[in-house]
Design a protein around this motif. Structure first.
Motif, mmCIF file in Angstrom:
data_model
loop_
_atom_site.group_PDB
_atom_site.id
_atom_site.type_symbol
_atom_site.label_atom_id
_atom_site.label_comp_id
_atom_site.label_asym_id
_atom_site.label_seq_id
_atom_site.Cartn_x
_atom_site.Cartn_y
_atom_site.Cartn_z
ATOM 1 N N TYR A 154 -8.464 18.644 30.612
ATOM 2 C CA TYR A 154 -7.996 17.634 29.655
ATOM 3 C C TYR A 154 -7.954 18.222 28.241
ATOM 4 O O TYR A 154 -6.983 18.003 27.492
ATOM 5 C CB TYR A 154 -8.916 16.416 29.673
ATOM 6 N N ALA A 155 -8.988 18.930 27.866
ATOM 7 C CA ALA A 155 -9.052 19.487 26.507
ATOM 8 C C ALA A 155 -7.943 20.506 26.273
ATOM 9 O O ALA A 155 -7.339 20.543 25.191
ATOM 10 C CB ALA A 155 -10.419 20.116 26.270
ATOM 11 N N GLN A 156 -7.648 21.328 27.276
ATOM 12 C CA GLN A 156 -6.571 22.299 27.136
ATOM 13 C C GLN A 156 -5.234 21.601 26.964
ATOM 14 O O GLN A 156 -4.397 22.003 26.143
ATOM 15 C CB GLN A 156 -6.521 23.226 28.349
ATOM 16 N N ALA A 211 -14.301 16.331 24.199
ATOM 17 C CA ALA A 211 -13.730 17.667 24.379
ATOM 18 C C ALA A 211 -12.330 17.738 23.792
ATOM 19 O O ALA A 211 -11.946 18.747 23.170
ATOM 20 C CB ALA A 211 -13.706 18.029 25.865
ATOM 21 N N CYS A 212 -11.544 16.687 23.983
ATOM 22 C CA CYS A 212 -10.210 16.642 23.378
ATOM 23 C C CYS A 212 -10.312 16.636 21.854
ATOM 24 O O CYS A 212 -9.518 17.299 21.171
ATOM 25 C CB CYS A 212 -9.447 15.417 23.870
ATOM 26 N N ARG A 213 -11.284 15.905 21.328
ATOM 27 C CA ARG A 213 -11.464 15.881 19.879
ATOM 28 C C ARG A 213 -11.773 17.276 19.344
ATOM 29 O O ARG A 213 -11.227 17.701 18.319
ATOM 30 C CB ARG A 213 -12.582 14.885 19.526
ATOM 31 N N ARG A 214 -12.638 17.994 20.022
ATOM 32 C CA ARG A 214 -12.930 19.366 19.587
ATOM 33 C C ARG A 214 -11.679 20.237 19.655
ATOM 34 O O ARG A 214 -11.484 21.125 18.820
ATOM 35 C CB ARG A 214 -14.043 19.973 20.453
ATOM 36 N N ALA A 215 -10.824 19.972 20.645
ATOM 37 C CA ALA A 215 -9.629 20.799 20.832
ATOM 38 C C ALA A 215 -8.562 20.532 19.793
ATOM 39 O O ALA A 215 -7.784 21.432 19.449
ATOM 40 C CB ALA A 215 -9.055 20.559 22.234
#
Length: 370
Positions: A154-156, A211-215
């Motif tokens: 998801y993050a990628q 994780a998406c926020r970090r990405a």
């Protein structure tokens, strides 16, 4: 309906991370016109047509994250791999050239995928507890390592969406698909940190969001679509009361959701039997303070799920009640689905007071990409 009465739909929307020319959102609708998972020029033209006719924000159909069991059909669009991402870059370019904005919906269908289907038919379908939507055991629970891999996928995808120029991402956490399978007590009977009570069952989604926020960084919009109902379980509820809904939403806000897309079958129905008239988007905004999108048979005189079950068409319907709710701030944005599928010019016709020119929904629209 006069042009004046529709003004609420055409007021600009401004939030901390997202600005739109109006309040109309094209709802995500599975189309399946991407052979081998690659969206082509016809897909770009399909989305562009809605942008040039005044839709404020387009949310794409669900796009599959990089996991072998993410989808059930080889014609569903991927959101990984050079060819598919190049195709999506073309879609973004077409929409932006038409003056529109676009978000990609990131999707994994989880245990709703039938064995032997999709791009990787030998892959096992996955879900929190290996249970289908009827609560029957048809597979194995995900391991924590497998969960970590899904979160990374998801993050990628989120990072790729930002790189390609999408204006936001939407995480599909509704309708009984993977994220929602973690939410729902029928499909999540885990006893580790990803299971438990309603708030605990949000952990997977919260970790995906974080994780998406970090990405994507602090300033990029993350939308979460969620629902009470599930495919084939239309009376299901994650939360029976507004207090339960508050407990459900808090971890998701803390993880980094900027906007909630609250999926209902009928936008006009109250979310709870507590005497309040608020629908799910109304309650979500009241409890979190976050902007919300309402959706559910907007512009149709027949509920959209009956269109699927009965193969029927639908006529147009008044927007009066919807506009009153929008005008008083119950929710912020309005997602339009089937009405926009049959009539790409729906938004501009509403704005110009041309309701008599609206095209009724016909089932044949599902088989074309126009």
């Amino acid at each position: 309906m006069s042009t004046t009465s529709a003004q609420a739909l055409f007021a600009p929307f401004r939030s901390a991370k997202l600005s739109l020319d109006n309040r109309i959102v094209m709802a995500p609708m599975t189309r399946g016109f991407s052979p081998g998972g690659v969206p082509g020029e016809d897909v770009a033209a399909y989305y562009r047509r809605r942008a040039e006719n005044g839709v404020g924000l387009i949310v794409t159909e669900g796009t599959l994250i990089d996991h072998p069991a993410a989808g059930a059909s080889p014609s569903l669009p991927h959101f990984y791999g050079e060819a598919a991402l190049d195709g999506w870059a073309g879609v973004v370019g077409a929409v932006h050239e038409a003056g529109g904005k676009i978000a990609t919906q990131l999707w994994h269908v989880g245990m709703t995928r039938q064995p032997g289907t999709g791009t990787n038919p030998d892959a096992a379908s996955v879900g929190p507890s290996g249970l289908n939507l009827a609560g029957e055991k048809v597979g194995q629970p995900l391991t924590e390592n497998e969960i970590a891999d899904l979160i990374a996928a998801y993050a990628q995808a989120a990072a790729d969406a930002k790189r390609l120029g999408f204006d936001a991402i939407e995480l599909h956490g509704a309708h009984g698909y993977l994220i929602d399978q973690f939410f729902w007590r029928v499909t999540n009977v885990r006893t580790d940190r990803y299971g438990g009570d309603l708030a605990s069952r949000t952990r997977f989604a919260a970790e995906v969001i974080a994780a998406c926020r970090r990405a994507v960084g602090p300033d990029y919009p993350i939308v979460l679509r969620y629902s009470q109902w599930k495919d084939g379980a239309y009376e299901a509820k994650l939360a029976e009361t507004s207090a339960e809904l508050d407990r459900f939403l808090r971890p998701l806000v803390d993880a980094g959701v900027d906007l909630f897309h609250c999926s209902t079958r009928r936008f006009w129905e109250p979310a709870f039997e507590d005497g309040a008239d608020l629908n799910l988007a109304g309650w979500t905004k009241k409890l979190t303070g976050k902007p919300t999108i309402t959706v559910g048979s907007v512009g149709l005189d027949l509920e959209f799920t009956r269109l699927f079950k009965e193969g029927k068409g639908a006529g147009t319907a008044s927007l009066g009640g919807l506009l009153e709710r929008l005008d008083r701030g119950e929710f912020d944005l309005v997602a339009v689905g089937r009405a926009l599928l049959s009539d790409p010019a729906w938004a501009v016709k509403i704005k110009q007071g041309r309701q008599d020119e609206l095209e009724p929904f016909a089932p044949q629209a599902l088989g074309t990409l126009y």
